[in-house]
Design a protein around this motif. Structure first.
Motif, short mmCIF file in Angstrom:
data_model
loop_
_atom_site.label_atom_id
_atom_site.label_comp_id
_atom_site.label_asym_id
_atom_site.label_seq_id
_atom_site.Cartn_x
_atom_site.Cartn_y
_atom_site.Cartn_z
N PHE A 1 70.81 -24.57 2.60
CA PHE A 1 69.71 -23.90 1.91
C PHE A 1 69.44 -22.51 2.49
O PHE A 1 68.30 -22.05 2.53
N GLU B 1 67.79 -20.06 -0.06
CA GLU B 1 66.40 -20.41 -0.34
C GLU B 1 65.49 -20.10 0.85
O GLU B 1 64.37 -19.59 0.68
N ALA C 1 59.64 -15.94 -4.25
CA ALA C 1 60.72 -16.91 -4.36
C ALA C 1 60.50 -17.85 -5.53
O ALA C 1 61.41 -18.15 -6.30
N VAL D 1 63.61 -19.73 -7.44
CA VAL D 1 64.08 -20.45 -6.26
C VAL D 1 63.24 -21.71 -6.08
O VAL D 1 62.02 -21.68 -6.21
N GLN E 1 61.56 -23.19 -4.06
CA GLN E 1 60.96 -23.01 -2.76
C GLN E 1 60.08 -24.19 -2.34
O GLN E 1 59.96 -24.50 -1.16
#
Length: 266
Positions: free
Chosen positions: A145, A148, A159, A164, A166
């Motif tokens: 990740f 991210e 994000a 993303v 997140q």
């Protein structure tokens, strides 16, 4: 004696590198108080587990994970509750519970009080194996990740706006953070582990450019702080935890001085 000494060195290296790696993201998110909050949650869980006759490590993991996951509910866009305010509230609660549990213990409190300072000298092979497994899991997580996590470091709100995931990654990271700190608690101590989260990462951010170099430097500085602190304490007959804290702080001071001398103000 040699096998015992090697076990302590390995445990210190794993604990220091794991917390140093965690620190890259915790310090990068401008939330270093997460470390001290979760470590005190682990202490509270360990103390009450011992009071009820359960495995202290299991109690530490359970409470620290619940506490860390609760932090994921505080979104940065929430104007009424800042993340640092939430951390302060949880920290005060866990600190109170820790000392309440210690006060309820009718017998010897030596083991419970030892959680505050920790001791690499009493680490066991099974604990080292668990520490190593979790350290490997943390490395795999940061690699898988990586994109991210870097987006979250920049801004959780942005994000999320760019698609993303997140929320999932942030929750997963906090859970790993809770488990890692709980397992390392008995070796490093609740009052000492905070320095290994903050100081190596802060030093790495002073002297390195680029995310990868910061990760490598913080991980190495964390390991050097733990192992070096133990060696200093062993040969000079000084408290281990205190030596680790002082050495990690010296590393940061040297890094900050280097940045000033080299005129790196960006």
């Amino acid at each position: 004696m040699d096998s015992f000494f090697n076990l302590v060195i390995v445990s210190g290296a794993i604990a220091g590198s794991s917390t140093g790696l965690l620190g890259v993201y915790i310090v990068g998110m401008r939330m270093p108080f997460i470390g001290v909050c979760i470590s005190h949650a682990a202490m509270a869980g360990s103390v009450f587990a011992a009071l009820m006759g359960f495995n202290p490590i299991s109690g530490a993991i359970a409470v620290s994970v619940v506490t860390s996951m609760s932090l994921a509910t505080i979104h940065p866009s929430n104007a009424r509750l800042d993340i640092n305010v939430g951390l302060a509230i949880l920290f005060s609660l866990m600190l109170g519970l820790t000392f309440l549990g210690i006060g309820l213990e009718q017998g010897s409190r030596t083991e419970m009080l030892g959680l505050l300072w920790g001791s690499l000298l009493f680490v066991r092979a099974k604990t080292v194996l668990l520490m190593g497994t979790l350290g490997l899991a943390l490395v795999i997580f940061t690699v898988v990740f990586n994109k991210e996590l870097k987006a979250i470091l920049f801004s959780r709100s942005l994000a999320a706006a760019t698609g993303v995931h997140q929320g999932f990654v942030y929750c997963f990271f906090l859970a790993l953070c809770g488990i890692t700190l709980a397992v390392n608690l008995h070796a490093i101590g609740g009052l000492m582990i905070f320095s290994l989260i903050t100081n190596p990462a802060a030093a790495a951010y002073q002297i390195c450019r680029g995310h990868k170099s910061v990760v490598i430097a913080s991980t190495l500085l964390g390991a050097l702080s733990a192992v070096g602190g133990f060696l200093v304490s062993f040969y000079c007959n000084l408290p281990t935890g205190a030596c680790i804290v002082v050495l990690s702080t010296i590393f940061f001071g040297l890094a900050a001085a280097y940045r000033i001398i080299m005129g790196k103000n960006d």
